[in-house]
Design a protein around this motif. Structure first.
Motif, PDB file in Angstrom:
ATOM      1  N   LYS A   1      -9.322  -5.459  -0.735  1.00  0.00           N
ATOM      2  CA  LYS A   1      -8.281  -5.304   0.287  1.00  0.00           C
ATOM      3  C   LYS A   1      -8.035  -3.820   0.559  1.00  0.00           C
ATOM      4  CE  LYS A   1      -6.018  -9.689  -0.567  1.00  0.00           C
ATOM      5  NZ  LYS A   1      -4.779 -10.378  -0.975  1.00  0.00           N
ATOM      6  N   HIS A   2      -8.047  -3.019  -0.488  1.00  0.00           N
ATOM      7  CA  HIS A   2      -7.895  -1.569  -0.322  1.00  0.00           C
ATOM      8  C   HIS A   2      -9.070  -0.994   0.476  1.00  0.00           C
ATOM      9  CE1 HIS A   2      -4.334  -0.975  -2.757  1.00  0.00           C
ATOM     10  NE2 HIS A   2      -4.875  -1.705  -3.719  1.00  0.00           N
ATOM     11  N   VAL A   3     -10.263  -1.452   0.156  1.00  0.00           N
ATOM     12  CA  VAL A   3     -11.457  -1.011   0.886  1.00  0.00           C
ATOM     13  C   VAL A   3     -11.312  -1.375   2.367  1.00  0.00           C
ATOM     14  CG1 VAL A   3     -13.954  -1.355   1.169  1.00  0.00           C
ATOM     15  CG2 VAL A   3     -12.977  -1.049  -1.119  1.00  0.00           C
ATOM     16  N   GLY A   4     -10.838  -2.574   2.634  1.00  0.00           N
ATOM     17  CA  GLY A   4     -10.645  -3.008   4.017  1.00  0.00           C
ATOM     18  C   GLY A   4      -9.646  -2.146   4.769  1.00  0.00           C
ATOM     19  N   VAL A   5      -8.546  -1.792   4.117  1.00  0.00           N
ATOM     20  CA  VAL A   5      -7.537  -0.926   4.753  1.00  0.00           C
ATOM     21  C   VAL A   5      -8.133   0.447   5.048  1.00  0.00           C
ATOM     22  CG1 VAL A   5      -5.317   0.244   4.419  1.00  0.00           C
ATOM     23  CG2 VAL A   5      -5.562  -2.164   3.782  1.00  0.00           C
TER      24      VAL A   5
ATOM     25  N   ILE B   1      -4.284   5.288  10.098  1.00  0.00           N
ATOM     26  CA  ILE B   1      -4.726   6.402   9.249  1.00  0.00           C
ATOM     27  C   ILE B   1      -3.707   6.681   8.152  1.00  0.00           C
ATOM     28  CG2 ILE B   1      -5.042   8.911   9.240  1.00  0.00           C
ATOM     29  CD1 ILE B   1      -6.492   8.561  11.960  1.00  0.00           C
ATOM     30  N   PHE B   2      -2.428   6.794   8.549  1.00  0.00           N
ATOM     31  CA  PHE B   2      -1.396   7.104   7.558  1.00  0.00           C
ATOM     32  C   PHE B   2      -1.093   5.907   6.657  1.00  0.00           C
ATOM     33  CE2 PHE B   2      -0.352  10.732  10.394  1.00  0.00           C
ATOM     34  CZ  PHE B   2      -0.524  11.731   9.447  1.00  0.00           C
ATOM     35  N   HIS B   3      -1.211   4.697   7.185  1.00  0.00           N
ATOM     36  CA  HIS B   3      -1.028   3.507   6.334  1.00  0.00           C
ATOM     37  C   HIS B   3      -2.068   3.514   5.214  1.00  0.00           C
ATOM     38  CE1 HIS B   3      -0.408  -0.552   4.934  1.00  0.00           C
ATOM     39  NE2 HIS B   3      -1.670  -0.845   5.208  1.00  0.00           N
ATOM     40  N   ALA B   4      -3.289   3.846   5.546  1.00  0.00           N
ATOM     41  CA  ALA B   4      -4.342   3.889   4.529  1.00  0.00           C
ATOM     42  C   ALA B   4      -4.039   4.925   3.454  1.00  0.00           C
ATOM     43  CB  ALA B   4      -5.696   4.178   5.186  1.00  0.00           C
ATOM     44  N   LEU B   5      -3.402   6.013   3.834  1.00  0.00           N
ATOM     45  CA  LEU B   5      -3.081   7.065   2.871  1.00  0.00           C
ATOM     46  C   LEU B   5      -1.822   6.765   2.057  1.00  0.00           C
ATOM     47  CD1 LEU B   5      -3.701  10.298   4.982  1.00  0.00           C
ATOM     48  CD2 LEU B   5      -5.195   9.283   3.247  1.00  0.00           C
ATOM     49  N   SER B   6      -1.091   5.728   2.422  1.00  0.00           N
ATOM     50  CA  SER B   6       0.207   5.473   1.797  1.00  0.00           C
ATOM     51  C   SER B   6       0.111   4.899   0.379  1.00  0.00           C
ATOM     52  CB  SER B   6       1.039   4.533   2.674  1.00  0.00           C
ATOM     53  OG  SER B   6       0.480   3.230   2.673  1.00  0.00           O
ATOM     54  N   ASP B   7      -1.069   4.559  -0.052  1.00  0.00           N
ATOM     55  CA  ASP B   7      -1.227   3.932  -1.368  1.00  0.00           C
ATOM     56  C   ASP B   7      -2.007   4.847  -2.313  1.00  0.00           C
ATOM     57  OD1 ASP B   7      -1.145   1.113  -2.825  1.00  0.00           O
ATOM     58  OD2 ASP B   7      -3.086   2.054  -3.217  1.00  0.00           O
ATOM     59  N   PRO B   8      -1.534   5.020  -3.551  1.00  0.00           N
ATOM     60  CA  PRO B   8      -2.229   5.915  -4.490  1.00  0.00           C
ATOM     61  C   PRO B   8      -3.645   5.452  -4.844  1.00  0.00           C
ATOM     62  CG  PRO B   8      -0.372   4.830  -5.569  1.00  0.00           C
ATOM     63  CD  PRO B   8      -0.302   4.475  -4.115  1.00  0.00           C
ATOM     64  N   THR B   9      -3.871   4.155  -4.875  1.00  0.00           N
ATOM     65  CA  THR B   9      -5.220   3.657  -5.153  1.00  0.00           C
ATOM     66  C   THR B   9      -6.174   4.098  -4.051  1.00  0.00           C
ATOM     67  OG1 THR B   9      -4.380   1.747  -6.373  1.00  0.00           O
ATOM     68  CG2 THR B   9      -6.629   1.588  -5.507  1.00  0.00           C
TER      69      THR B   9
END
Length: 111
Positions: A50-54, A11-19
């Motif tokens: 890749k962002h969608v996948g995360v 959950i937090f890994h997914a939030l770690s990127d601004p995109t």
């Protein structure tokens, strides 16, 4: 909450990127196709996927493919997991500060 450690990591890994945070912000308005979501970003579609996948692995979104169009929608479950974790952290730190306050008060009274 220790049993949810892997889930929280995702959950937090997914939030770690601004995109990814921007994608979640857009999805608050409602479901959107991947191409609509990718439009504001200067990256190739495979990179965006890749962002969608995360986000999907983190539980923040679900996707549905109909024909050639993949649509993304926001999921609410991670919000509850994060809220539960934050509440636990708040309880821990409030207990620490309460003990610190008691200690300081005792020190002042003993002077």
């Amino acid at each position: 909450m220790a049993q949810h450690s892997d889930q929280l990591d995702g959950i937090f890994h997914a939030l770690s990127d601004p995109t990814r945070r921007a994608v979640l912000g857009r999805l608050r308005q409602g479901p959107a196709s991947v191409s609509e979501l990718a439009e504001p970003f200067d990256m190739a579609l495979p990179s965006f996927m890749k962002h969608v996948g995360v986000l999907e692995q983190g539980g923040w979104i679900r996707t549905h493919k109909e024909g050639r169009v993949r649509t993304c929608a926001l999921e609410s479950a991670p919000f509850g997991v994060v809220e539960e974790w934050l509440n636990e952290q708040q309880e821990i730190w409030e207990a620490h500060t309460d003990r610190l306050e008691q200690f300081v008060t005792q020190q002042e009274e003993s002077r």
